[in-house]
Design a protein around this motif. Structure first.
Motif, mmCIF file in Angstrom:
data_model
loop_
_atom_site.group_PDB
_atom_site.id
_atom_site.type_symbol
_atom_site.label_atom_id
_atom_site.label_comp_id
_atom_site.label_asym_id
_atom_site.label_seq_id
_atom_site.Cartn_x
_atom_site.Cartn_y
_atom_site.Cartn_z
ATOM 1 N N SER A 168 0.911 -1.279 0.024
ATOM 2 C CA SER A 168 -0.172 -0.015 0.009
ATOM 3 C C SER A 168 0.848 1.272 -0.042
ATOM 4 O O SER A 168 0.604 2.250 -0.591
ATOM 5 N N GLN A 169 2.014 1.061 0.566
ATOM 6 C CA GLN A 169 3.101 2.521 0.489
ATOM 7 C C GLN A 169 3.861 2.238 -0.714
ATOM 8 O O GLN A 169 4.838 2.987 -0.912
ATOM 9 N N GLY A 170 3.659 1.209 -1.670
ATOM 10 C CA GLY A 170 4.373 1.456 -2.927
ATOM 11 C C GLY A 170 5.688 0.522 -2.681
ATOM 12 O O GLY A 170 6.876 1.215 -3.540
ATOM 13 N N TYR A 171 6.026 -0.113 -1.672
ATOM 14 C CA TYR A 171 7.270 -0.554 -1.318
ATOM 15 C C TYR A 171 7.440 -1.833 -1.492
ATOM 16 O O TYR A 171 6.654 -2.863 -1.109
ATOM 17 N N ARG A 172 8.495 -2.306 -2.007
ATOM 18 C CA ARG A 172 9.022 -3.865 -2.119
ATOM 19 C C ARG A 172 10.633 -3.799 -2.391
ATOM 20 O O ARG A 172 11.082 -3.015 -3.128
ATOM 21 N N PRO A 173 11.302 -4.658 -1.513
ATOM 22 C CA PRO A 173 12.519 -4.775 -1.419
ATOM 23 C C PRO A 173 13.194 -5.114 -2.835
ATOM 24 O O PRO A 173 12.322 -5.804 -3.412
ATOM 25 N N PRO A 174 14.397 -4.630 -3.257
ATOM 26 C CA PRO A 174 14.539 -5.039 -4.524
ATOM 27 C C PRO A 174 14.520 -6.579 -5.125
ATOM 28 O O PRO A 174 14.422 -6.902 -6.133
ATOM 29 N N MET A 175 15.037 -7.460 -3.847
ATOM 30 C CA MET A 175 15.081 -9.033 -4.281
ATOM 31 C C MET A 175 13.834 -9.414 -3.524
ATOM 32 O O MET A 175 13.704 -10.713 -3.452
ATOM 33 N N GLY A 176 12.734 -8.632 -2.844
ATOM 34 C CA GLY A 176 11.546 -9.112 -2.470
ATOM 35 C C GLY A 176 11.640 -9.860 -1.245
ATOM 36 O O GLY A 176 12.377 -9.377 -0.214
ATOM 37 N N TYR A 177 10.919 -10.994 -0.652
ATOM 38 C CA TYR A 177 10.768 -11.354 0.630
ATOM 39 C C TYR A 177 11.072 -12.627 0.507
ATOM 40 O O TYR A 177 11.051 -13.574 -0.337
ATOM 41 N N LEU A 178 11.749 -13.363 1.556
ATOM 42 C CA LEU A 178 11.772 -14.688 1.969
ATOM 43 C C LEU A 178 11.165 -15.166 3.194
ATOM 44 O O LEU A 178 11.373 -14.480 4.343
ATOM 45 N N ALA A 179 10.202 -16.054 3.450
ATOM 46 C CA ALA A 179 9.408 -16.406 4.471
ATOM 47 C C ALA A 179 9.655 -17.671 5.008
ATOM 48 O O ALA A 179 10.316 -18.563 4.346
ATOM 49 N N ASN A 180 9.519 -17.771 6.227
ATOM 50 C CA ASN A 180 10.022 -19.218 6.999
ATOM 51 C C ASN A 180 8.980 -20.185 6.842
ATOM 52 O O ASN A 180 7.847 -19.638 6.502
ATOM 53 N N TYR A 181 8.990 -21.101 7.389
ATOM 54 C CA TYR A 181 8.376 -22.354 7.054
ATOM 55 C C TYR A 181 6.988 -22.382 7.520
ATOM 56 O O TYR A 181 5.750 -23.101 6.730
ATOM 57 N N PRO A 182 6.332 -21.507 8.532
ATOM 58 C CA PRO A 182 4.890 -21.641 8.837
ATOM 59 C C PRO A 182 4.047 -20.951 7.494
ATOM 60 O O PRO A 182 3.007 -21.358 7.574
#
Length: 394
Positions: A251-265
Protein backbone atom coordinates in the motif's frame (compact mmCIF):
# COMPACT_ATOMS: atom_id res chain seq x y z
CA UNK A 1 -4.29 -80.94 44.43
CA UNK A 2 -6.03 -82.30 41.33
CA UNK A 3 -8.56 -79.48 41.57
CA UNK A 4 -5.74 -76.93 41.83
CA UNK A 5 -3.95 -78.37 38.80
CA UNK A 6 -7.16 -78.37 36.79
CA UNK A 7 -7.74 -74.76 37.70
CA UNK A 8 -4.25 -73.86 36.54
CA UNK A 9 -4.84 -75.48 33.16
CA UNK A 10 -8.12 -73.64 32.84
CA UNK A 11 -6.41 -70.29 33.51
CA UNK A 12 -3.64 -71.13 31.07
CA UNK A 13 -6.17 -71.93 28.34
CA UNK A 14 -7.81 -68.54 28.83
CA UNK A 15 -4.55 -66.71 29.48
CA UNK A 16 -4.21 -65.01 26.10
CA UNK A 17 -7.31 -62.85 26.36
CA UNK A 18 -7.22 -62.53 30.13
CA UNK A 19 -3.62 -61.30 30.21
CA UNK A 20 -4.29 -58.83 27.42
CA UNK A 21 -7.32 -57.47 29.25
CA UNK A 22 -5.37 -57.01 32.46
CA UNK A 23 -2.44 -55.37 30.68
CA UNK A 24 -4.69 -53.03 28.72
CA UNK A 25 -6.72 -52.10 31.78
CA UNK A 26 -3.57 -51.06 33.64
CA UNK A 27 -2.34 -48.66 30.90
CA UNK A 28 -4.08 -45.29 30.56
CA UNK A 29 -5.82 -44.90 27.22
CA UNK A 30 -5.31 -48.51 26.12
CA UNK A 31 -8.19 -50.99 25.93
CA UNK A 32 -8.50 -54.32 24.13
CA UNK A 33 -9.58 -52.61 20.92
CA UNK A 34 -8.63 -48.91 21.21
CA UNK A 35 -5.69 -46.59 21.84
CA UNK A 36 -6.80 -43.08 22.82
CA UNK A 37 -4.41 -40.26 22.01
CA UNK A 38 -4.84 -36.56 22.68
CA UNK A 39 -4.14 -33.42 20.65
CA UNK A 40 -4.43 -29.71 21.38
CA UNK A 41 -5.13 -28.07 18.03
CA UNK A 42 -6.64 -24.61 17.75
CA UNK A 43 -9.76 -24.88 15.61
CA UNK A 44 -11.47 -21.80 17.02
CA UNK A 45 -8.83 -19.05 17.32
CA UNK A 46 -6.00 -17.30 15.44
CA UNK A 47 -4.04 -20.50 14.72
CA UNK A 48 -7.04 -22.15 13.09
CA UNK A 49 -5.68 -21.47 9.60
CA UNK A 50 -2.80 -23.85 10.38
CA UNK A 51 -4.23 -26.23 12.97
CA UNK A 52 -7.61 -27.07 11.41
CA UNK A 53 -6.11 -28.51 8.21
CA UNK A 54 -3.48 -30.34 10.27
CA UNK A 55 -6.31 -32.00 12.19
CA UNK A 56 -7.98 -32.92 8.91
CA UNK A 57 -4.74 -34.58 7.78
CA UNK A 58 -4.47 -36.45 11.08
CA UNK A 59 -7.98 -37.78 10.77
CA UNK A 60 -7.45 -38.78 7.15
CA UNK A 61 -4.46 -40.96 8.05
CA UNK A 62 -5.94 -42.47 11.21
CA UNK A 63 -9.14 -43.27 9.32
CA UNK A 64 -7.00 -45.13 6.78
CA UNK A 65 -5.18 -47.05 9.53
CA UNK A 66 -8.41 -47.90 11.36
CA UNK A 67 -10.10 -49.10 8.18
CA UNK A 68 -7.22 -51.56 7.77
CA UNK A 69 -7.69 -52.94 11.28
CA UNK A 70 -5.82 -50.42 13.39
CA UNK A 71 -2.41 -50.83 15.01
CA UNK A 72 -1.69 -54.29 16.38
CA UNK A 73 -5.43 -54.92 16.46
CA UNK A 74 -6.41 -51.63 18.13
CA UNK A 75 -8.15 -48.67 16.50
CA UNK A 76 -6.69 -45.23 17.13
CA UNK A 77 -9.06 -42.79 18.77
CA UNK A 78 -7.88 -39.17 18.41
CA UNK A 79 -9.38 -36.80 20.98
CA UNK A 80 -8.81 -33.18 19.99
CA UNK A 81 -9.29 -30.12 22.22
CA UNK A 82 -8.95 -26.50 21.10
CA UNK A 83 -7.17 -23.98 23.31
CA UNK A 84 -8.26 -21.05 21.08
CA UNK A 85 -4.60 -20.54 20.17
CA UNK A 86 -4.16 -19.07 23.66
CA UNK A 87 -1.25 -20.53 25.63
CA UNK A 88 -2.92 -19.55 28.90
CA UNK A 89 -5.61 -22.12 28.09
CA UNK A 90 -3.26 -24.88 26.94
CA UNK A 91 -2.63 -26.44 30.32
CA UNK A 92 -6.35 -26.78 30.99
CA UNK A 93 -6.80 -28.45 27.60
CA UNK A 94 -3.96 -30.90 28.29
CA UNK A 95 -5.30 -31.69 31.76
CA UNK A 96 -8.68 -32.48 30.24
CA UNK A 97 -7.08 -34.98 27.86
CA UNK A 98 -5.29 -36.89 30.61
CA UNK A 99 -7.46 -36.36 33.67
CA UNK A 100 -10.86 -36.70 32.00
CA UNK A 101 -10.38 -38.35 28.61
CA UNK A 102 -7.72 -40.78 29.89
CA UNK A 103 -5.40 -40.40 26.90
CA UNK A 104 -2.38 -42.66 26.43
CA UNK A 105 -0.06 -40.07 24.87
CA UNK A 106 -0.03 -36.51 23.56
CA UNK A 107 0.25 -36.14 19.81
CA UNK A 108 0.57 -32.54 18.63
CA UNK A 109 0.08 -29.21 20.35
CA UNK A 110 -0.15 -26.29 17.94
CA UNK A 111 2.15 -23.31 18.57
CA UNK A 112 5.64 -23.20 20.08
CA UNK A 113 4.60 -21.41 23.26
CA UNK A 114 1.53 -23.60 23.65
CA UNK A 115 3.63 -26.74 23.20
CA UNK A 116 6.04 -25.55 25.88
CA UNK A 117 3.16 -25.16 28.32
CA UNK A 118 2.00 -28.68 27.46
CA UNK A 119 5.50 -30.08 28.00
CA UNK A 120 5.61 -28.61 31.50
CA UNK A 121 2.64 -30.87 32.34
CA UNK A 122 3.48 -34.06 30.41
CA UNK A 123 7.23 -34.38 30.89
CA UNK A 124 7.22 -34.55 34.72
CA UNK A 125 4.42 -37.14 34.57
CA UNK A 126 6.19 -39.43 32.10
CA UNK A 127 3.60 -38.91 29.35
CA UNK A 128 4.95 -39.24 25.79
CA UNK A 129 4.56 -36.04 23.77
CA UNK A 130 5.27 -36.46 20.07
CA UNK A 131 5.26 -33.66 17.48
CA UNK A 132 5.08 -30.28 19.22
CA UNK A 133 4.01 -28.06 16.32
CA UNK A 134 6.36 -25.11 16.31
CA UNK A 135 10.06 -24.71 15.59
CA UNK A 136 10.54 -22.89 18.89
CA UNK A 137 9.19 -25.81 20.92
CA UNK A 138 11.31 -27.00 23.82
CA UNK A 139 12.84 -30.46 23.51
CA UNK A 140 16.02 -29.99 25.58
CA UNK A 141 16.59 -28.71 29.11
CA UNK A 142 18.72 -25.74 30.20
CA UNK A 143 21.86 -27.87 29.90
CA UNK A 144 21.00 -28.99 26.37
CA UNK A 145 20.01 -32.51 27.44
CA UNK A 146 17.08 -34.12 25.63
CA UNK A 147 13.81 -33.93 27.53
CA UNK A 148 13.01 -37.61 28.13
CA UNK A 149 9.35 -37.51 27.07
CA UNK A 150 9.30 -35.01 24.15
CA UNK A 151 10.10 -35.80 20.51
CA UNK A 152 10.14 -33.18 17.75
CA UNK A 153 9.39 -34.02 14.13
CA UNK A 154 9.71 -30.62 12.46
CA UNK A 155 12.88 -28.51 12.33
CA UNK A 156 13.71 -25.89 14.92
CA UNK A 157 13.83 -22.25 13.86
CA UNK A 158 17.53 -22.00 14.76
CA UNK A 159 18.54 -24.50 12.08
CA UNK A 160 16.21 -22.79 9.64
CA UNK A 161 17.84 -19.42 10.32
CA UNK A 162 21.25 -20.82 9.43
CA UNK A 163 19.95 -22.33 6.18
CA UNK A 164 18.04 -19.18 5.20
CA UNK A 165 21.18 -17.10 5.68
CA UNK A 166 23.16 -19.53 3.55
CA UNK A 167 20.52 -19.62 0.80
CA UNK A 168 20.16 -15.83 0.61
CA UNK A 169 23.89 -15.24 0.36
CA UNK A 170 25.19 -18.25 -1.58
CA UNK A 171 22.28 -18.79 -3.96
CA UNK A 172 20.65 -15.35 -4.26
CA UNK A 173 23.76 -13.26 -3.53
CA UNK A 174 22.04 -10.89 -1.11
CA UNK A 175 24.36 -8.56 0.81
CA UNK A 176 21.92 -6.75 3.09
CA UNK A 177 18.96 -8.38 4.79
CA UNK A 178 16.13 -7.01 6.92
CA UNK A 179 14.13 -9.15 9.32
CA UNK A 180 10.55 -8.93 10.52
CA UNK A 181 10.17 -11.37 13.41
CA UNK A 182 7.58 -12.39 15.96
CA UNK A 183 8.98 -11.14 19.26
CA UNK A 184 8.67 -14.34 21.26
CA UNK A 185 9.96 -17.90 21.27
CA UNK A 186 8.94 -18.22 17.62
CA UNK A 187 11.22 -15.44 16.37
CA UNK A 188 14.02 -14.76 18.82
CA UNK A 189 16.00 -17.92 18.14
CA UNK A 190 15.85 -17.38 14.40
CA UNK A 191 16.88 -13.74 14.74
CA UNK A 192 20.13 -14.88 16.34
CA UNK A 193 20.97 -17.71 13.94
CA UNK A 194 20.05 -15.76 10.81
CA UNK A 195 22.43 -12.98 11.86
CA UNK A 196 25.20 -15.53 12.52
CA UNK A 197 24.75 -17.15 9.13
CA UNK A 198 24.67 -13.86 7.23
CA UNK A 199 27.84 -12.69 8.92
CA UNK A 200 29.61 -15.98 8.18
CA UNK A 201 28.71 -15.67 4.50
CA UNK A 202 29.75 -12.04 4.04
CA UNK A 203 26.39 -10.31 4.39
CA UNK A 204 24.74 -8.42 7.23
CA UNK A 205 21.43 -7.97 8.98
CA UNK A 206 20.64 -4.29 8.49
CA UNK A 207 17.67 -4.20 10.86
CA UNK A 208 15.43 -6.56 12.78
CA UNK A 209 11.96 -5.39 13.77
CA UNK A 210 9.92 -7.38 16.27
CA UNK A 211 6.16 -7.41 16.40
CA UNK A 212 3.38 -8.74 18.59
CA UNK A 213 1.33 -11.62 17.16
CA UNK A 214 -1.86 -9.56 17.57
CA UNK A 215 -0.39 -6.37 16.11
CA UNK A 216 -2.95 -4.75 13.77
CA UNK A 217 -0.81 -2.13 12.00
CA UNK A 218 2.58 -2.64 10.33
CA UNK A 219 3.04 0.82 8.82
CA UNK A 220 5.85 1.75 11.20
CA UNK A 221 7.55 -1.61 10.76
CA UNK A 222 7.59 -1.15 6.98
CA UNK A 223 9.13 2.31 7.32
CA UNK A 224 11.77 1.14 9.78
CA UNK A 225 12.95 -1.70 7.56
CA UNK A 226 12.72 0.34 4.38
CA UNK A 227 15.01 2.98 5.89
CA UNK A 228 17.88 0.47 6.12
CA UNK A 229 17.71 -0.35 2.38
CA UNK A 230 17.83 -4.17 2.56
CA UNK A 231 18.16 -6.25 -0.59
CA UNK A 232 15.59 -8.66 0.81
CA UNK A 233 13.36 -8.91 3.89
CA UNK A 234 12.95 -12.17 5.80
CA UNK A 235 9.45 -12.70 7.19
CA UNK A 236 9.36 -14.73 10.41
CA UNK A 237 6.19 -15.65 12.25
CA UNK A 238 2.71 -16.75 11.29
CA UNK A 239 0.59 -16.28 8.16
CA UNK A 240 -1.70 -13.52 9.47
CA UNK A 241 0.85 -10.95 10.67
CA UNK A 242 3.31 -11.51 7.83
CA UNK A 243 0.55 -11.07 5.25
CA UNK A 244 -0.44 -7.80 6.95
CA UNK A 245 3.16 -6.59 6.67
CA UNK A 246 3.35 -7.36 2.93
CA UNK A 247 -0.01 -5.65 2.39
CA UNK A 248 1.15 -2.57 4.33
CA UNK A 249 4.35 -2.38 2.27
CA UNK A 250 2.41 -2.78 -0.98
CA UNK A 251 0.00 0.00 0.00
CA UNK A 252 3.03 2.27 0.49
CA UNK A 253 4.42 1.30 -2.90
CA UNK A 254 7.39 -0.47 -1.33
CA UNK A 255 8.97 -3.79 -2.10
CA UNK A 256 12.61 -4.69 -1.39
CA UNK A 257 14.73 -5.06 -4.56
CA UNK A 258 14.95 -8.85 -4.10
CA UNK A 259 11.54 -9.18 -2.48
CA UNK A 260 10.79 -11.41 0.52
CA UNK A 261 11.70 -14.79 1.95
CA UNK A 262 9.34 -16.29 4.53
CA UNK A 263 10.04 -19.04 7.05
CA UNK A 264 8.23 -22.37 7.00
CA UNK A 265 4.93 -21.56 8.80
CA UNK A 266 4.05 -19.74 5.56
CA UNK A 267 4.80 -22.72 3.31
CA UNK A 268 1.20 -23.20 2.25
CA UNK A 269 -0.83 -22.06 -0.74
CA UNK A 270 -3.41 -20.46 1.56
CA UNK A 271 -0.81 -17.82 2.53
CA UNK A 272 0.15 -17.26 -1.10
CA UNK A 273 -3.52 -16.74 -1.94
CA UNK A 274 -3.93 -14.12 0.81
CA UNK A 275 -0.91 -12.20 -0.50
CA UNK A 276 -2.36 -12.04 -4.00
CA UNK A 277 -0.24 -10.31 -6.64
CA UNK A 278 1.88 -8.70 -3.90
CA UNK A 279 3.28 -12.13 -3.13
CA UNK A 280 4.47 -13.08 -6.61
CA UNK A 281 8.16 -13.91 -6.58
CA UNK A 282 8.31 -14.39 -2.80
CA UNK A 283 10.45 -17.29 -1.59
CA UNK A 284 9.35 -19.56 1.23
CA UNK A 285 11.33 -22.08 3.28
CA UNK A 286 9.85 -25.56 3.62
CA UNK A 287 10.87 -29.12 4.39
CA UNK A 288 8.42 -31.50 2.75
CA UNK A 289 8.12 -32.94 -0.73
CA UNK A 290 5.19 -34.79 -2.30
CA UNK A 291 7.31 -36.64 -4.87
CA UNK A 292 7.74 -39.66 -2.57
CA UNK A 293 5.33 -42.63 -2.43
CA UNK A 294 3.55 -41.30 0.67
CA UNK A 295 3.28 -37.90 -1.00
CA UNK A 296 1.69 -39.49 -4.05
CA UNK A 297 -0.57 -41.54 -1.77
CA UNK A 298 -1.70 -38.34 -0.07
CA UNK A 299 -2.33 -36.53 -3.36
CA UNK A 300 -4.48 -39.42 -4.53
CA UNK A 301 -6.44 -39.46 -1.27
CA UNK A 302 -7.09 -35.71 -1.51
CA UNK A 303 -7.66 -35.43 -5.25
CA UNK A 304 -11.06 -33.92 -4.54
CA UNK A 305 -9.62 -31.02 -2.52
CA UNK A 306 -9.86 -27.64 -4.23
CA UNK A 307 -6.21 -26.83 -3.49
CA UNK A 308 -3.20 -28.62 -2.06
CA UNK A 309 -2.74 -27.87 1.65
CA UNK A 310 0.76 -28.28 3.05
CA UNK A 311 -0.74 -28.10 6.55
CA UNK A 312 -3.08 -31.00 5.86
CA UNK A 313 -0.19 -32.95 4.34
CA UNK A 314 1.77 -32.21 7.53
CA UNK A 315 -0.96 -33.83 9.62
CA UNK A 316 -1.04 -36.86 7.34
CA UNK A 317 2.70 -37.53 7.34
CA UNK A 318 3.16 -36.93 11.05
CA UNK A 319 0.27 -39.26 11.84
CA UNK A 320 2.18 -41.88 9.87
CA UNK A 321 5.29 -41.29 12.02
CA UNK A 322 3.27 -41.58 15.21
CA UNK A 323 1.43 -44.67 13.98
CA UNK A 324 4.77 -46.31 13.17
CA UNK A 325 5.93 -45.52 16.71
CA UNK A 326 2.79 -47.07 18.21
CA UNK A 327 3.33 -50.17 16.09
CA UNK A 328 6.94 -50.46 17.23
CA UNK A 329 5.80 -50.11 20.88
CA UNK A 330 4.47 -53.65 20.79
CA UNK A 331 1.18 -55.55 20.92
CA UNK A 332 0.54 -54.39 24.48
CA UNK A 333 1.96 -50.87 24.48
CA UNK A 334 2.87 -48.94 27.59
CA UNK A 335 4.21 -45.44 27.87
CA UNK A 336 7.63 -46.92 28.61
CA UNK A 337 7.53 -49.19 25.56
CA UNK A 338 6.53 -46.26 23.36
CA UNK A 339 9.42 -44.23 24.75
CA UNK A 340 11.78 -47.13 24.07
CA UNK A 341 10.56 -47.41 20.48
CA UNK A 342 10.92 -43.69 19.87
CA UNK A 343 14.44 -43.65 21.34
CA UNK A 344 15.79 -46.76 19.60
CA UNK A 345 13.78 -47.57 16.46
CA UNK A 346 14.06 -44.28 14.58
CA UNK A 347 17.64 -44.28 13.33
CA UNK A 348 17.84 -42.57 9.94
CA UNK A 349 14.11 -43.20 9.65
CA UNK A 350 12.61 -42.52 6.24
CA UNK A 351 9.88 -39.98 6.89
CA UNK A 352 8.50 -40.38 3.39
CA UNK A 353 8.48 -36.65 2.70
CA UNK A 354 12.16 -36.04 2.01
CA UNK A 355 14.35 -35.63 5.09
CA UNK A 356 15.30 -38.52 7.36
CA UNK A 357 14.73 -38.50 11.11
CA UNK A 358 16.95 -39.83 13.89
CA UNK A 359 15.98 -40.05 17.54
CA UNK A 360 18.12 -41.54 20.29
CA UNK A 361 17.89 -41.29 24.08
CA UNK A 362 20.10 -38.19 23.79
CA UNK A 363 18.61 -36.65 20.63
CA UNK A 364 14.96 -35.70 20.32
CA UNK A 365 15.17 -32.98 17.68
CA UNK A 366 13.28 -33.04 14.40
CA UNK A 367 14.39 -33.10 10.79
CA UNK A 368 16.91 -30.48 9.69
CA UNK A 369 16.71 -30.44 5.88
CA UNK A 370 15.10 -27.51 4.08
CA UNK A 371 14.07 -26.71 0.55
CA UNK A 372 12.82 -23.44 -0.91
CA UNK A 373 9.71 -22.60 -2.87
CA UNK A 374 8.76 -19.54 -4.89
CA UNK A 375 5.27 -18.14 -5.23
CA UNK A 376 4.11 -18.00 -8.83
CA UNK A 377 0.52 -16.98 -9.53
CA UNK A 378 -0.43 -17.67 -5.90
CA UNK A 379 1.04 -21.19 -5.96
CA UNK A 380 4.17 -22.48 -4.23
CA UNK A 381 6.55 -24.04 -6.74
CA UNK A 382 9.82 -25.81 -5.82
CA UNK A 383 12.88 -23.58 -6.30
CA UNK A 384 15.68 -25.68 -4.77
CA UNK A 385 16.75 -29.11 -3.69
CA UNK A 386 16.99 -30.02 0.00
CA UNK A 387 19.75 -28.30 1.96
CA UNK A 388 21.01 -29.94 5.16
CA UNK A 389 21.55 -27.58 8.09
CA UNK A 390 24.62 -29.56 9.19
CA UNK A 391 26.24 -28.88 5.81
CA UNK A 392 26.01 -25.09 6.09
CA UNK A 393 26.61 -24.57 9.82
CA UNK A 394 29.00 -24.24 11.51
Amino acid sequence: MLVAVAAMFTLAACGGSGTNTTAAASVPGVSNDTITIGAVLDTTGPLKVICAPILAGDQLYFDKINAAGGINGRKVKLVQVSDDGDSTKTKGAVRQLFEQDNAFALFQVCGSGNANVAESYTNPKGIPFVDPIGGGSKFVDAQGKALPWVWMTQPNYGDEGHVIGYYLTSKQHAKTVGLLYEDDVLGLQQKSTLSESLQKNGAKLTASIGYNAAQPDFTAAVQALKATHPDVIVLNGLPGPTAKFVAAASSQGYRPPMGYLANYPMADNSWAKVLGSAGDGTYVSGYTSTTSPIGQEYLKATSGDAVFSAYKFYGYINSKIFSDALSKAGKNPTRDSLRDALDHDFNNYDTGFGPSLTWTPDKHGGVSDFMFFQIKQSQLTPASDFIKAAQVWP
